[in-house]
Scaffold this motif. Sequence first.
Motif, PDB file in Angstrom:
ATOM      1  N   ILE A 286     -11.341  26.688 -28.408  1.00 41.50           N
ATOM      2  CA  ILE A 286      -9.996  25.419 -27.436  1.00 41.50           C
ATOM      3  C   ILE A 286      -9.677  24.966 -29.325  1.00 41.50           C
ATOM      4  CG2 ILE A 286      -9.640  24.256 -25.839  1.00 41.50           C
ATOM      5  CD1 ILE A 286      -7.230  26.010 -24.857  1.00 41.50           C
ATOM      6  N   LEU A 287      -8.491  24.874 -30.203  1.00 38.69           N
ATOM      7  CA  LEU A 287      -8.480  23.462 -30.781  1.00 38.69           C
ATOM      8  C   LEU A 287      -8.275  22.189 -30.074  1.00 38.69           C
ATOM      9  CD1 LEU A 287      -8.646  23.735 -33.485  1.00 38.69           C
ATOM     10  CD2 LEU A 287      -5.488  23.390 -33.837  1.00 38.69           C
ATOM     11  N   THR A 288      -7.419  22.232 -29.123  1.00 43.33           N
ATOM     12  CA  THR A 288      -7.034  20.569 -28.229  1.00 43.33           C
ATOM     13  C   THR A 288      -8.002  20.900 -27.372  1.00 43.33           C
ATOM     14  OG1 THR A 288      -5.412  22.073 -27.042  1.00 43.33           O
ATOM     15  CG2 THR A 288      -4.634  20.684 -29.130  1.00 43.33           C
ATOM     16  N   GLY A 289      -9.029  20.535 -27.437  1.00 39.76           N
ATOM     17  CA  GLY A 289      -9.898  20.620 -26.162  1.00 39.76           C
ATOM     18  C   GLY A 289     -10.677  21.845 -24.960  1.00 39.76           C
ATOM     19  N   GLU A 290     -10.299  21.115 -23.466  1.00 43.20           N
ATOM     20  CA  GLU A 290     -11.186  21.589 -22.992  1.00 43.20           C
ATOM     21  C   GLU A 290     -10.356  22.933 -22.359  1.00 43.20           C
ATOM     22  OE1 GLU A 290     -13.712  20.820 -20.293  1.00 43.20           O
ATOM     23  OE2 GLU A 290     -14.864  19.837 -21.983  1.00 43.20           O
ATOM     24  N   MET A 291     -10.683  24.154 -22.153  1.00 39.14           N
ATOM     25  CA  MET A 291     -10.657  25.270 -22.121  1.00 39.14           C
ATOM     26  C   MET A 291      -9.897  25.731 -20.771  1.00 39.14           C
ATOM     27  SD  MET A 291      -9.851  28.319 -24.089  1.00 39.14           S
ATOM     28  CE  MET A 291     -11.391  28.540 -24.578  1.00 39.14           C
ATOM     29  N   VAL A 311      -1.858  26.623 -22.555  1.00 38.33           N
ATOM     30  CA  VAL A 311      -2.618  27.851 -23.122  1.00 38.33           C
ATOM     31  C   VAL A 311      -1.743  28.018 -24.345  1.00 38.33           C
ATOM     32  CG1 VAL A 311      -3.977  29.029 -21.642  1.00 38.33           C
ATOM     33  CG2 VAL A 311      -1.197  29.597 -22.508  1.00 38.33           C
ATOM     34  N   ASN A 312      -0.992  26.880 -24.888  1.00 40.32           N
ATOM     35  CA  ASN A 312       0.069  26.932 -26.122  1.00 40.32           C
ATOM     36  C   ASN A 312      -0.642  26.077 -26.938  1.00 40.32           C
ATOM     37  OD1 ASN A 312       2.420  27.103 -27.693  1.00 40.32           O
ATOM     38  ND2 ASN A 312       3.780  24.711 -26.438  1.00 40.32           N
ATOM     39  N   THR A 313      -1.893  26.912 -27.414  1.00 36.05           N
ATOM     40  CA  THR A 313      -2.237  26.397 -28.339  1.00 36.05           C
ATOM     41  C   THR A 313      -3.571  27.131 -29.239  1.00 36.05           C
ATOM     42  OG1 THR A 313      -4.535  24.728 -28.767  1.00 36.05           O
ATOM     43  CG2 THR A 313      -4.424  27.076 -26.561  1.00 36.05           C
ATOM     44  N   THR A 314      -4.952  26.866 -30.146  1.00 38.63           N
ATOM     45  CA  THR A 314      -5.072  27.305 -31.043  1.00 38.63           C
ATOM     46  C   THR A 314      -6.435  27.897 -30.517  1.00 38.63           C
ATOM     47  OG1 THR A 314      -4.115  26.952 -32.842  1.00 38.63           O
ATOM     48  CG2 THR A 314      -6.149  28.318 -33.620  1.00 38.63           C
ATOM     49  N   PHE A 315      -6.632  29.028 -30.428  1.00 37.03           N
ATOM     50  CA  PHE A 315      -8.014  30.304 -30.245  1.00 37.03           C
ATOM     51  C   PHE A 315      -8.736  30.362 -30.871  1.00 37.03           C
ATOM     52  CE2 PHE A 315      -4.932  30.656 -26.225  1.00 37.03           C
ATOM     53  CZ  PHE A 315      -5.523  30.542 -25.045  1.00 37.03           C
ATOM     54  N   ILE A 316      -9.718  29.980 -30.809  1.00 35.18           N
ATOM     55  CA  ILE A 316     -10.842  30.062 -32.209  1.00 35.18           C
ATOM     56  C   ILE A 316     -12.128  30.704 -31.181  1.00 35.18           C
ATOM     57  CG2 ILE A 316     -12.583  29.013 -34.052  1.00 35.18           C
ATOM     58  CD1 ILE A 316     -10.859  26.699 -33.276  1.00 35.18           C
ATOM     59  N   CYS A 317     -12.566  32.148 -32.415  1.00 39.76           N
ATOM     60  CA  CYS A 317     -13.963  32.560 -31.950  1.00 39.76           C
ATOM     61  C   CYS A 317     -15.223  32.662 -33.413  1.00 39.76           C
ATOM     62  CB  CYS A 317     -13.270  34.459 -31.733  1.00 39.76           C
ATOM     63  SG  CYS A 317     -14.928  35.328 -31.648  1.00 39.76           S
TER      64      CYS A 317
END
Length: 495
Positions: A286-291, A311-317
């Motif tokens: 997750i772009l901002t710190g902890e899941m 969860v108003n954020t960016t998820f990266i795989c």
Amino acid sequence: MSRHYAGDCHGSSRNTGLVILVTFLFIHGGLGQRVKVETEVLSYPGQTVNLRCSFNDPSGIQLTQVTWIYEPVEGERVNIAVYHPNFGAHFPETPQKGRVTFVTNPPSLPNPSIQISDVKMSDEGKYICEFATYPSGNELGTTSLIMLAKPKNTAGAVTAVAGTKPAVVARCQSANGRPEALISWVTTANGNASTVSKTGADNTVTVVSEYLLVPTAADNGKDISCVVTHRTLTKPESFPMKLAVEYPPKVTIIGYDNNWYIGRTNVELTCQANGNPQPLTVKWKILTGEMPDTVVLKENKLTVLKVDEAVNTTFICEVKNRLGTGKEQVTALVRGTRLPEKGATTGIIIGAIIGVIIILAAIGSGIAMYRRRKKSMSDGPPTFQPPPPKKTNSSTDRLINVHDPVVENRPLQEQYYNTQSAEPVTDLDTYQEEEGEAPKDRVHYYSAAPSGWDDPEHNEVPPPYLYTYADDPQAAPQDGVVNRGDSFVSAAMFV
Ligand SMILES: *[C@@H]1O[C@H](CO)[C@@H](O)[C@H](O)[C@H]1NC(C)=O
Ligand SMILES: *[C@@H]1O[C@H](CO)[C@@H](O)[C@H](O)[C@H]1NC(C)=O
């Protein structure tokens, strides 16, 4: 597929059938050429070859001596066998000495064929049968001895890493063949072959062909075949292979529907990746710190149990294989309220369309039923129905216009009913419109109506105007003016 198929005409045409010893008999029988030999003899090492020779029609000619001369592919001619009726056979000092003999003992001057046992690759070359004659002088015939060696053919794909430079992706070898084998490639891949041949011991040739390609991920798994053509093979030998190109994972995230609203439960993102070798590890970040706690990760799936601001954020795989890491990200936008679901809207639209179609169909079938009822009320037995037009013919369509002014005045669509519809009902409708017209017009109409009849004589159903009242005298008209509807009605009443 044929792009890289470099056919070899001279090779394959000679390869049509392998005959170990004799290819074909060629008579050097031209004027003055009376020495008969075979032009070509094929052999494998270790075999015994026969080199035939005879002097055609020796009458009136004095044969004094015969000499077999060997002419190597490279090098000087040497005499390998000599026969003189008075002095006998002689075999000079040559590489063939000890292996060459005359076929008959004693040798025959008109038929001085020889054989060479345990032939070697180095025996290849020309063998000349030369007669010393009187009065015409020397006469000769030449046979080529071609030594064959069956090559050992192998092929294999070579794993390459996707990149920007050409790399060898497949290799094919034809080892120790004679004559030299031909290697070609059949593939849809966009590369080139590079072929090298090397002459080894015993005059055999080893051919190595490599297929070069700038490898891309898309080439992985493509078909490629190496085809070896050789004189010792009855048909070319093919080696089908699959290209193997390794590349780092390519990643996509699916499942984000742009409708994450506060309170929504169980939304899911899936991380899909392909790579060669097959990717093993999938990592969500997750772009901002902890899941956040509301997020559950399992294999390649990310599930948000309940959507909130976290969860108003960016998820990266991130997916890794031996060659590197592939990455993809998706930015979720959390909304205060839900959007009308796309699926629902389309559902409504589809539903509306289906509804309209159903209504139209109902109206249509209602009309059809009404017409059919009207038709059956005015229709006689089925034999009286005009046959459906079998074939449309524009020239007969035009006939209608010429003969029938009534038809001419009808709307275009009806005039051309022949091309529009195969339903006989249309004919009847047209007919009914005409009821009350003068009979003359009707006759004209019907003479033009069966426009599709290829052969009226063989039609099982006669056109209505051919109806005779012989079968049904009661239905016969009482006066000259007969209305078709009337007659049918009366016929039905009397049955
Ligand atoms: C293949 O050959 C063509 C011309 O013969 C050349 O232009 C091309 O660059 C070659 N491609 C490769 C991958 O070697
Ligand atoms: C989510 O973030 C966007 C800006 O990135 C912001 O406009 C929006 O109001 C946020 N949603 C919530 C529910 O906080």
